[in-house]
Design an enzyme around this catalytic site. Structure first.
Site, mmCIF file in Angstrom:
data_model
loop_
_atom_site.group_PDB
_atom_site.id
_atom_site.type_symbol
_atom_site.label_atom_id
_atom_site.label_comp_id
_atom_site.label_asym_id
_atom_site.label_seq_id
_atom_site.Cartn_x
_atom_site.Cartn_y
_atom_site.Cartn_z
ATOM 1 N N HIS A 81 59.647 42.791 38.377
ATOM 2 C CA HIS A 81 60.423 43.443 39.264
ATOM 3 C C HIS A 81 61.843 42.961 39.043
ATOM 4 O O HIS A 81 62.152 41.718 39.871
ATOM 5 C CB HIS A 81 60.032 43.544 40.735
ATOM 6 C CG HIS A 81 61.071 44.516 41.328
ATOM 7 N ND1 HIS A 81 61.070 44.755 42.719
ATOM 8 C CD2 HIS A 81 62.033 45.499 40.824
ATOM 9 C CE1 HIS A 81 62.148 45.525 43.125
ATOM 10 N NE2 HIS A 81 62.402 46.144 42.062
ATOM 11 N N ASP A 117 41.568 34.757 40.893
ATOM 12 C CA ASP A 117 42.481 34.304 41.654
ATOM 13 C C ASP A 117 42.094 32.961 42.127
ATOM 14 O O ASP A 117 41.292 32.927 43.533
ATOM 15 C CB ASP A 117 42.449 35.383 43.005
ATOM 16 C CG ASP A 117 43.246 36.664 42.574
ATOM 17 O OD1 ASP A 117 43.990 36.697 41.567
ATOM 18 O OD2 ASP A 117 42.938 37.726 43.243
ATOM 19 N N LYS A 132 41.429 39.769 35.443
ATOM 20 C CA LYS A 132 42.675 39.918 35.952
ATOM 21 C C LYS A 132 43.211 38.260 36.343
ATOM 22 O O LYS A 132 42.564 37.413 37.078
ATOM 23 C CB LYS A 132 42.738 40.431 37.304
ATOM 24 C CG LYS A 132 44.164 40.703 37.793
ATOM 25 C CD LYS A 132 44.323 41.493 38.731
ATOM 26 C CE LYS A 132 44.075 40.745 40.173
ATOM 27 N NZ LYS A 132 45.031 39.928 40.729
ATOM 28 N N GLN A 161 43.265 43.468 52.746
ATOM 29 C CA GLN A 161 43.266 44.763 52.225
ATOM 30 C C GLN A 161 43.375 46.049 53.441
ATOM 31 O O GLN A 161 42.459 45.664 54.151
ATOM 32 C CB GLN A 161 42.552 45.225 51.204
ATOM 33 C CG GLN A 161 42.212 44.119 50.132
ATOM 34 C CD GLN A 161 43.660 44.321 49.113
ATOM 35 O OE1 GLN A 161 44.511 44.990 49.272
ATOM 36 N NE2 GLN A 161 43.419 43.463 48.121
ATOM 37 N N GLY A 163 37.677 40.850 43.237
ATOM 38 C CA GLY A 163 38.305 39.224 43.314
ATOM 39 C C GLY A 163 37.294 38.694 44.302
ATOM 40 O O GLY A 163 36.234 38.491 44.067
ATOM 41 N N LYS A 214 53.331 41.894 38.164
ATOM 42 C CA LYS A 214 54.148 42.740 38.903
ATOM 43 C C LYS A 214 55.801 42.322 38.725
ATOM 44 O O LYS A 214 56.664 42.277 39.685
ATOM 45 C CB LYS A 214 53.869 42.435 40.574
ATOM 46 C CG LYS A 214 52.279 43.062 40.896
ATOM 47 C CD LYS A 214 52.048 42.670 42.404
ATOM 48 C CE LYS A 214 50.615 43.053 42.601
ATOM 49 N NZ LYS A 214 49.613 42.008 42.165
#
Length: 237
Positions: free
Chosen positions: A70, A17, A39, A191, A211, A68
């Protein structure tokens, strides 16, 4: 591949990230052979990072493409079909039935594995209720897991708090990937449902996404090595 066949080293997925491809490549160089799985999410993907997927694959690394997705099923199917050409190992979609069905269709016979995101690890009960969901976190995660399994999804993304319950539902037929991992003493950041690496593995996670504790560390390689050692201890390796 069964969970028992996954080497401890391959269970750590480092989240790149970072703001640019140059920054990502510098981090990859610093981590060297310590990390085999990375990732790539929105930030890097939209900063020109998609070609990095193929470059990492050419070096024998694996890539978790965390987009992600959608959208309506047909749009997702077309997008996933294009993504299969990038060489990623994992791709995330949100765990809505039409989206998951489209992703499985778009994947076709490729080697790309589709992961369904159950409930984001930054969400808690209050956040779900504010968004109009009547189910709590655990109930919604389990309901979506059951739908994903029926639709042929390869794995699930959930907080480590739900891993134990999910393993009972899906057995070892689906991979369980958990963000929200924080080594002891690390800041939780944004988080809300977090766990240490060893506890997450003991709970039943197959892969851990980490990360900031790695990429923002003064010595990222040392942190990655320590996490992998903790994973190995949890596995009894």
């Amino acid at each position: 591949m069964t969970p028992a066949e996954i080497a401890p080293k391959d269970r750590l997925i480092v989240a790149l990230d970072l703001p640019s491809v140059d920054a990502a490549e510098a981090m990859i160089a610093r981590l060297g052979d310590s990390v085999t799985f990375y990732k790539i999410g929105y930030r890097l993907a939209y900063a020109g990072g998609l070609p990095l997927v193929a470059r990492l694959a050419d070096k024998g690394k694996k890539v978790f493409l965390d987009l992600k997705l959608h959208d309506i099923g047909n749009t997702v199917a077309q997008g996933v079909e294009s993504i299969t050409r990038l060489g990623a190992t994992f791709l995330t979609v949100h765990a809505y039935p039409q989206t998951m069905k489209g992703a499985v269709e778009g994947r076709g016979g490729s080697n790309l594995k589709i992961l369904a995101v159950t409930v984001l690890t930054s969400y808690n009960e209050d956040d779900l209720h504010a968004a109009g969901f009547r189910l709590g976190v655990a109930e919604l995660v389990e309901a979506r897991a059951q739908q994903a399994q029926v639709l042929g999804i390869d794995g699930l993304v959930s907080s480590p708090e739900e891993v134990g319950a999910l393993r009972k539902i899906v057995g070892h037929q689906m991979s369980l990937v958990t963000p929200g991992i924080r080594p002891a003493g690390s800041a939780s950041g944004d988080q809300k449902r977090i766990m240490t690496p060893g506890r997450a593995i003991t709970a039943g996670a197959d892969y851990l996404v980490v990360g900031r504790p790695v990429v923002e560390a003064a010595e990222p390689k040392a942190i990655a090595d320590a996490i992998q050692a903790e994973i190995g201890q949890a596995l009894g390796a």
